[in-house]
Design a protein around this motif. Structure first.
Motif, mmCIF file in Angstrom:
data_model
loop_
_atom_site.group_PDB
_atom_site.id
_atom_site.type_symbol
_atom_site.label_atom_id
_atom_site.label_comp_id
_atom_site.label_asym_id
_atom_site.label_seq_id
_atom_site.Cartn_x
_atom_site.Cartn_y
_atom_site.Cartn_z
ATOM 1 N N ILE A 124 2.948 6.079 -2.947
ATOM 2 C CA ILE A 124 4.064 6.821 -3.537
ATOM 3 C C ILE A 124 3.850 6.993 -5.038
ATOM 4 C CG2 ILE A 124 6.528 6.749 -4.048
ATOM 5 C CD1 ILE A 124 6.874 5.324 -1.322
ATOM 6 N N LEU A 125 3.465 5.899 -5.719
ATOM 7 C CA LEU A 125 3.231 5.969 -7.164
ATOM 8 C C LEU A 125 2.064 6.902 -7.485
ATOM 9 C CD1 LEU A 125 3.664 2.212 -8.194
ATOM 10 C CD2 LEU A 125 5.216 4.111 -8.691
ATOM 11 N N PHE A 126 1.012 6.802 -6.684
ATOM 12 C CA PHE A 126 -0.195 7.596 -6.928
ATOM 13 C C PHE A 126 0.103 9.088 -6.804
ATOM 14 C CE2 PHE A 126 -4.304 9.466 -6.020
ATOM 15 C CZ PHE A 126 -5.183 8.722 -6.797
ATOM 16 N N ILE A 127 0.767 9.462 -5.720
ATOM 17 C CA ILE A 127 1.058 10.885 -5.489
ATOM 18 C C ILE A 127 2.099 11.398 -6.479
ATOM 19 C CG2 ILE A 127 2.004 12.544 -3.832
ATOM 20 C CD1 ILE A 127 0.724 10.914 -1.613
ATOM 21 N N ILE A 171 -6.710 12.033 -18.893
ATOM 22 C CA ILE A 171 -5.622 11.046 -18.941
ATOM 23 C C ILE A 171 -5.127 10.756 -17.532
ATOM 24 C CG2 ILE A 171 -3.216 10.706 -19.655
ATOM 25 C CD1 ILE A 171 -3.895 12.232 -22.225
ATOM 26 N N SER A 172 -5.014 11.818 -16.731
ATOM 27 C CA SER A 172 -4.584 11.650 -15.342
ATOM 28 C C SER A 172 -5.575 10.790 -14.572
ATOM 29 C CB SER A 172 -4.443 13.020 -14.679
ATOM 30 O OG SER A 172 -4.098 12.896 -13.321
ATOM 31 N N PHE A 173 -6.872 11.029 -14.795
ATOM 32 C CA PHE A 173 -7.894 10.227 -14.116
ATOM 33 C C PHE A 173 -7.792 8.753 -14.511
ATOM 34 C CE2 PHE A 173 -11.093 13.989 -13.676
ATOM 35 C CZ PHE A 173 -10.250 14.563 -12.737
ATOM 36 N N ALA A 174 -7.516 8.513 -15.793
ATOM 37 C CA ALA A 174 -7.427 7.128 -16.271
ATOM 38 C C ALA A 174 -6.289 6.375 -15.588
ATOM 39 C CB ALA A 174 -7.233 7.113 -17.789
ATOM 40 N N VAL A 175 -5.144 7.039 -15.442
ATOM 41 C CA VAL A 175 -4.001 6.397 -14.774
ATOM 42 C C VAL A 175 -4.323 6.166 -13.297
ATOM 43 C CG1 VAL A 175 -1.580 6.700 -14.110
ATOM 44 C CG2 VAL A 175 -2.347 7.371 -16.403
ATOM 45 N N GLN A 176 -4.995 7.122 -12.665
ATOM 46 C CA GLN A 176 -5.387 6.951 -11.259
ATOM 47 C C GLN A 176 -6.300 5.738 -11.096
ATOM 48 O OE1 GLN A 176 -6.881 10.598 -9.340
ATOM 49 N NE2 GLN A 176 -5.826 11.754 -10.925
ATOM 50 N N ALA A 177 -7.237 5.552 -12.043
ATOM 51 C CA ALA A 177 -8.158 4.411 -11.965
ATOM 52 C C ALA A 177 -7.415 3.090 -12.058
ATOM 53 C CB ALA A 177 -9.199 4.523 -13.079
ATOM 54 N N ILE A 178 -6.388 3.033 -12.921
ATOM 55 C CA ILE A 178 -5.590 1.806 -13.052
ATOM 56 C C ILE A 178 -4.870 1.505 -11.743
ATOM 57 C CG2 ILE A 178 -3.576 0.811 -14.201
ATOM 58 C CD1 ILE A 178 -4.437 2.347 -16.728
ATOM 59 N N LEU A 179 -4.291 2.530 -11.129
ATOM 60 C CA LEU A 179 -3.557 2.332 -9.873
ATOM 61 C C LEU A 179 -4.485 1.883 -8.741
ATOM 62 C CD1 LEU A 179 -1.201 5.471 -9.975
ATOM 63 C CD2 LEU A 179 -0.534 3.075 -10.248
ATOM 64 N N THR A 180 -5.667 2.526 -8.617
ATOM 65 C CA THR A 180 -6.594 2.145 -7.534
ATOM 66 C C THR A 180 -7.133 0.737 -7.749
ATOM 67 O OG1 THR A 180 -8.361 3.299 -8.734
ATOM 68 C CG2 THR A 180 -7.270 4.493 -6.965
ATOM 69 N N SER A 181 -7.424 0.368 -9.000
ATOM 70 C CA SER A 181 -7.892 -1.008 -9.275
ATOM 71 C C SER A 181 -6.812 -2.015 -8.915
ATOM 72 C CB SER A 181 -8.280 -1.147 -10.748
ATOM 73 O OG SER A 181 -9.305 -0.244 -11.087
ATOM 74 N N SER A 182 -5.569 -1.666 -9.179
ATOM 75 C CA SER A 182 -4.458 -2.582 -8.904
ATOM 76 C C SER A 182 -4.321 -2.861 -7.414
ATOM 77 C CB SER A 182 -3.149 -1.996 -9.447
ATOM 78 O OG SER A 182 -3.225 -1.806 -10.844
ATOM 79 N N PHE A 224 0.823 -1.208 0.000
ATOM 80 C CA PHE A 224 0.000 0.000 0.000
ATOM 81 C C PHE A 224 0.859 1.262 0.000
ATOM 82 C CE2 PHE A 224 -3.062 3.038 1.836
ATOM 83 C CZ PHE A 224 -4.096 2.844 0.928
ATOM 84 N N LEU A 225 1.994 1.209 0.708
ATOM 85 C CA LEU A 225 2.901 2.358 0.730
ATOM 86 C C LEU A 225 3.458 2.633 -0.663
ATOM 87 C CD1 LEU A 225 4.442 4.516 2.316
ATOM 88 C CD2 LEU A 225 6.193 2.793 2.813
ATOM 89 N N ASN A 285 0.386 12.036 -9.833
ATOM 90 C CA ASN A 285 -0.491 13.206 -9.818
ATOM 91 C C ASN A 285 0.292 14.510 -9.714
ATOM 92 O OD1 ASN A 285 -3.558 12.688 -9.715
ATOM 93 N ND2 ASN A 285 -2.705 11.046 -8.472
ATOM 94 N N LEU A 286 1.276 14.533 -8.829
ATOM 95 C CA LEU A 286 2.047 15.759 -8.640
ATOM 96 C C LEU A 286 2.875 16.086 -9.871
ATOM 97 C CD1 LEU A 286 2.758 18.020 -6.692
ATOM 98 C CD2 LEU A 286 4.587 16.595 -5.789
ATOM 99 N N GLY A 287 3.602 15.083 -10.375
ATOM 100 C CA GLY A 287 4.454 15.314 -11.534
ATOM 101 C C GLY A 287 3.662 15.699 -12.766
ATOM 102 N N PHE A 288 2.581 14.973 -13.026
ATOM 103 C CA PHE A 288 1.771 15.253 -14.207
ATOM 104 C C PHE A 288 1.093 16.621 -14.098
ATOM 105 C CE2 PHE A 288 -1.997 14.907 -16.925
ATOM 106 C CZ PHE A 288 -1.439 14.385 -18.088
#
Length: 589
Positions: free
Chosen positions: A171-174, A245-256, A166-167, A177-180
């Motif tokens: 890290i990947l999620f933030i 596009i940012s939302f789509a990547v977030q959805a992939i990460l949360t599903s994972s 989860f950690l 989002n921050l970088g993009f």
């Protein structure tokens, strides 16, 4: 971004006690929200046991804990709402006044180069962005970081391996989002820039509605608006595509991470290490946390949009070239009205920073002395420097070199307020506030009705005012559109009479009026300048002939000066203009 945050940080510090209350309430609310799953865990484990009195007692006890938690959470949110009103609404109230104050401090040239409508929109967005950024600071950054920290602590207590997964996810999620969002910021700023341009075009067209309609420019201006709106749409569409596009990547990460959680629970179950309550705990916390992180990821859109919206006004706030009093300035009193321009070098283009050498420009080694009580006429072609002399006198602009004195006191030793309060201006096109005639004459002063009527009568304005439906309380419309040119001119003369300033500037004050109207207020004008120093920019003969001295200007230089008779005798530049006079006007072509 740092400029915007720096400006808002000052206000957050001013509101620090209310901010502290809100943050304390958020801390308590988030803590309770994430402790509630522990109650659900105990209840789920109890439900998995056979029915018994002891199990029922455990369930009822945890139900009581749940009720207390809900009650506390309700009370905490009410306390938060109590603090958020003075924090945000109070901050916005301050910014409404602060932005107006900042705009008023800008130099005169600033307003010549910016649309009024665009500036209003920038100030409005800066104020609204404070609310958005404060919300993000409290309800996104602080609450999400706190929730994530508590959740990670609970996960490590229950399952260190899952907590590690989860950690990594966090890290990947933030990071994504921050970088993009930082990369996308430049496109959000372009949207804000074109939004301001469109607002400026709206303001420019509407404020000149009479010209627009009289020249049948509706289609032309509508085409301009459509063109600007089309560009804004393209900028906004691209920014939104990036956001999706940012939302789509977030959805992939949360599903994972959800998939990893369920897979890990299945493996624990197969090894006989599974506990129903633990699954409920993890799933509940994860759902809460995913909701928080999803909201946090989406909030970057509003965060960087707000920063982009606020940046234009923040840059204005950071501007150091302000109209301000010098360190030696005092509230001086003009007792006589003698004016001296000494070796003035002035160029509208700024000199290089730190340089003491003025570039060639409008005035070079310009010298002019106006004696106390003298009536001086300035004549010359357009661009000769007549209006620039008045701008220097009011300190709308300052010379690069030389000195301007009033009663032998450098005008930089006057505070701007004391200087301008003692110089009355009657311009060619008087600008009126969209307020009553009374307000436009008084301009904040408090006088008796008799005094108000006296100056209106002296300005030849009382007759037409008395014929209006609301008399002195009649609204004049934006920029005085409900009044004729002659009526506006009378209002301008009335307020100048009320000002009782020792120096008066008349900038083509009667040139736009017909002969009959001009004759009606000619008396008022000369009553206005009686026993005062007057600078009159004019080419109407009836005004020029009554001046003590006439100064003929060309390209910032004095070609000749003297009385009307003296200048005609010289048969120079003024003589040639006089020979080609047109009707009642001096020919300046």
């Amino acid at each position: 971004m740092l400029i915007v945050l720096k400006e808002y940080a000052r206000l957050w510090w001013r509101q620090r006690w209310w901010l502290s209350l809100v943050l304390l309430a958020i801390t308590a609310a988030v803590s309770i929200e994430l402790l509630i799953p522990l109650i659900f865990k105990n209840m789920a484990n109890a439900f998995a046991l056979p029915v018994s009195e002891a199990t029922a007692q455990v369930l009822m006890q945890n139900l009581l804990y749940l009720a207390l938690a809900f009650m506390l959470e309700w009370l905490i949110w009410r306390a938060l709402e109590f603090g958020i009103i003075p924090l945000e609404a109070g901050g916005m109230r301050y910014l409404d006044s602060f932005c107006f104050e900042v705009l008023l401090k800008q130099p005169y040239r600033f307003f010549e180069n910016n649309f009024a409508g665009s500036l209003v929109k920038q100030a409005s967005r800066f104020t609204r962005s404070f609310e958005s950024l404060t919300d993000w600071l409290i309800f996104q950054l602080y609450s999400k970081v706190l929730a994530t920290s508590i959740a990670l602590f609970l996960f490590f207590q229950q399952d260190p391996l899952l907590a590690a997964y989860f950690l990594i996810f966090i890290i990947l999620f933030i990071a994504w989002n921050l970088g993009f969002s930082l990369w996308k910021l430049k496109y959000d700023e372009q949207v804000a820039e074109w939004d301001s341009k469109l607002g400026g075009l709206y303001s420019d067209s509407i404020s000149n509605i009479a010209v627009l309609k009289s020249f049948a420019l509706e289609s032309h201006e509508q085409a301009n608006v459509r063109h600007f709106a089309r560009i804004l749409y393209k900028k906004r569409r691209f920014a939104w595509i990036l956001m999706f596009i940012s939302f789509a990547v977030q959805a992939i990460l949360t599903s994972s991470i959800e998939f990893i959680l369920v897979y890990n629970m299945i493996q624990d179950w197969r090894q006989g290490q599974f506990e129903v309550g633990q699954y409920v705990l993890f799933q509940t916390i994860l759902l809460v946390l995913l909701r928080h992180l999803w909201e946090f990821g989406q909030s970057f859109r509003s965060l960087f949009s707000s920063i982009a919206d606020a940046r234009e006004m923040a840059n204005i706030i950071q501007n150091q070239q302000l109209e301000q009093d010098t360190s030696e300035a005092q509230a001086q009193t003009i007792r006589h009205g003698k004016i001296e321009f000494k070796q003035i070098y002035f160029n509208y283009r700024q000199t290089k920073a730190g340089s003491t050498v003025a570039t060639s420009g409008l005035f070079e080694d310009f010298n002019l002395t106006i004696q106390a009580g003298e009536k001086l006429a300035l004549v010359g072609h357009s661009g000769s420097g007549k209006t620039s002399i008045t701008k220097l006198l009011f300190r709308f602009v300052d010379p690069q070199q030389g000195e301007l004195l009033i009663d032998d006191i450098p005008i930089k030793r006057f505070t701007l307020a004391s200087l301008r309060q003692q110089i009355a201006l009657v311009p060619q096109q008087p600008e009126l506030f969209h307020r009553s005639i009374k307000d436009n004459i008084l301009l904040g002063k408090s006088v008796s009705t008799e005094e108000l009527e006296r100056v209106a009568r002296q300005a030849q304005a009382l007759d037409f005012i008395e014929q209006l439906p609301e008399k002195f309380n009649t609204l004049v419309g934006e920029r005085g559109v409900k009044l004729s040119g002659g009526e506006k001119q009378r209002i301008a003369i009335a307020r100048a009479l009320l000002q009782q300033a020792p120096i008066v500037v008349l900038d083509e004050a009667t040139s736009a009026l017909d002969s009959l109207t001009e004759q009606q207020i000619q008396t008022a004008i000369f009553e206005l300048i009686e026993n005062k120093t007057a600078i009159v920019i004019a080419h109407r003969l009836s005004t020029i002939l009554r001046m003590d001295r006439i100064v003929v200007l060309a390209n910032g230089r004095i070609l000749e000066q003297g009385t009307h008779t003296e200048l005609l005798a010289k048969q120079g530049h003024y003589y040639r203009m006089w020979q080609h006079q047109s009707g009642e006007f001096l020919n300046l072509d």
